[in-house]
Design a protein around this motif. Structure first.
Motif, PDB file in Angstrom:
ATOM      1  N   THR A 111       0.636  -1.635   0.295  1.00  0.00           N
ATOM      2  CA  THR A 111      -0.205   0.263  -0.234  1.00  0.00           C
ATOM      3  C   THR A 111       1.327   1.007   0.243  1.00  0.00           C
ATOM      4  OG1 THR A 111      -1.850   1.367   0.847  1.00  0.00           O
ATOM      5  CG2 THR A 111      -0.296  -0.055   2.404  1.00  0.00           C
ATOM      6  N   LEU A 113       1.137   5.272   1.527  1.00  0.00           N
ATOM      7  CA  LEU A 113       0.349   5.882   2.043  1.00  0.00           C
ATOM      8  C   LEU A 113       1.196   7.884   2.082  1.00  0.00           C
ATOM      9  CD1 LEU A 113       0.244   3.630   5.460  1.00  0.00           C
ATOM     10  CD2 LEU A 113      -1.777   4.052   4.079  1.00  0.00           C
ATOM     11  N   ARG A 114      -0.323   8.962   2.593  1.00  0.00           N
ATOM     12  CA  ARG A 114       0.540   9.472   1.882  1.00  0.00           C
ATOM     13  C   ARG A 114       0.475  10.383   3.728  1.00  0.00           C
ATOM     14  NH1 ARG A 114      -3.011  11.188  -2.687  1.00  0.00           N
ATOM     15  NH2 ARG A 114      -2.300  10.152  -4.670  1.00  0.00           N
ATOM     16  N   GLU A 117      -0.868   9.434   7.465  1.00  0.00           N
ATOM     17  CA  GLU A 117      -1.278   8.403   7.685  1.00  0.00           C
ATOM     18  C   GLU A 117      -0.183   7.514   8.020  1.00  0.00           C
ATOM     19  OE1 GLU A 117      -2.373   7.627   3.129  1.00  0.00           O
ATOM     20  OE2 GLU A 117      -4.391   8.601   3.643  1.00  0.00           O
ATOM     21  N   PRO A 118       0.942   7.492   7.804  1.00  0.00           N
ATOM     22  CA  PRO A 118       2.213   6.744   8.292  1.00  0.00           C
ATOM     23  C   PRO A 118       1.919   7.049   9.935  1.00  0.00           C
ATOM     24  CG  PRO A 118       2.631   7.409   6.171  1.00  0.00           C
ATOM     25  CD  PRO A 118       1.661   8.081   6.746  1.00  0.00           C
ATOM     26  N   LEU A 137      -1.106  -1.605  10.737  1.00  0.00           N
ATOM     27  CA  LEU A 137      -2.047  -1.633  10.076  1.00  0.00           C
ATOM     28  C   LEU A 137      -3.336  -2.836   9.788  1.00  0.00           C
ATOM     29  CD1 LEU A 137      -3.310  -0.106   7.270  1.00  0.00           C
ATOM     30  CD2 LEU A 137      -1.316  -1.473   6.234  1.00  0.00           C
TER      31      LEU A 137
END
Length: 180
Positions: A111, A113-114, A117-118, A137
């Motif tokens: 995936t 993530l931007r 999000e992380p 996650l």
């Protein structure tokens, strides 16, 4: 997979597994990575008026006993099914509220993530909820899974409302009956 194919698959397992292995309801699910066969086991009996901890311990004991007693038969049928259906077969049991997977496929998922999000995943790791971003996650996915029925029902209701409103609106055709 169609419901008829799933019924045939469930029937194959019910017919192929020894009676003492599938004397109760079989739950067979199929996804892209595996076929999961879970047997419902009757709730373990603890002494009358037993505490919740005692009842859970009795259920875990019953699950462990079933796992050990039926291992050879379950493995043989799983191998046969893997050859026959070309899919990995995972096995488990449910007893009362406890679900115990005996085997399962841990499918990697890629995936992107931007930010931020992380950071959500890192917060779960820092807070001790998860050991790694991967665990964090997976924790998030399980949380969504727990609430998916409510969320999906709400989403379906919203979509039905939108379709109802659209149906009450004017036709989308221009002069001469051509779509606009």
């Amino acid at each position: 997979m169609t419901s008829e194919q799933l019924e045939k698959l469930r029937g194959w397992f019910a017919g192929r597994l020894p009676e003492d292995v599938c004397e109760h309801h079989l739950d067979v699910t199929v996804d892209r990575e595996e076929i999961t066969v879970r047997r419902a086991h009757p709730r373990a009996a603890a002494a009358g008026g037993a505490a919740a901890a005692e009842t859970r311990a009795a259920a875990r004991g019953r699950i462990q006993e079933f796992r050990e007693r039926t291992r050879d038969a379950r493995v043989a049928v799983a191998r046969e099914a893997e050859g026959r259906f070309g899919e990995k077969v995972s096995r488990g049991v449910a007893c009362g509220g406890d679900r115990a997977p005996f085997t399962h496929v841990a499918a990697p998922v890629m995936t992107r993530l931007r930010q931020p999000e992380p950071q959500v995943l890192d917060t779960l790791v820092a807070g001790g909820v998860a050991r790694s971003r991967s665990d964090a996650l997976a924790w998030c996915v399980r949380l969504v899974q727990q609430h998916s029925d409510t969320w999906l029902t709400d989403r379906r209701d919203s979509l039905e409302h939108v379709q109802h409103v659209r149906a009450q609106g004017p036709d989308r055709t221009g002069p001469g009956g051509e779509p606009t």
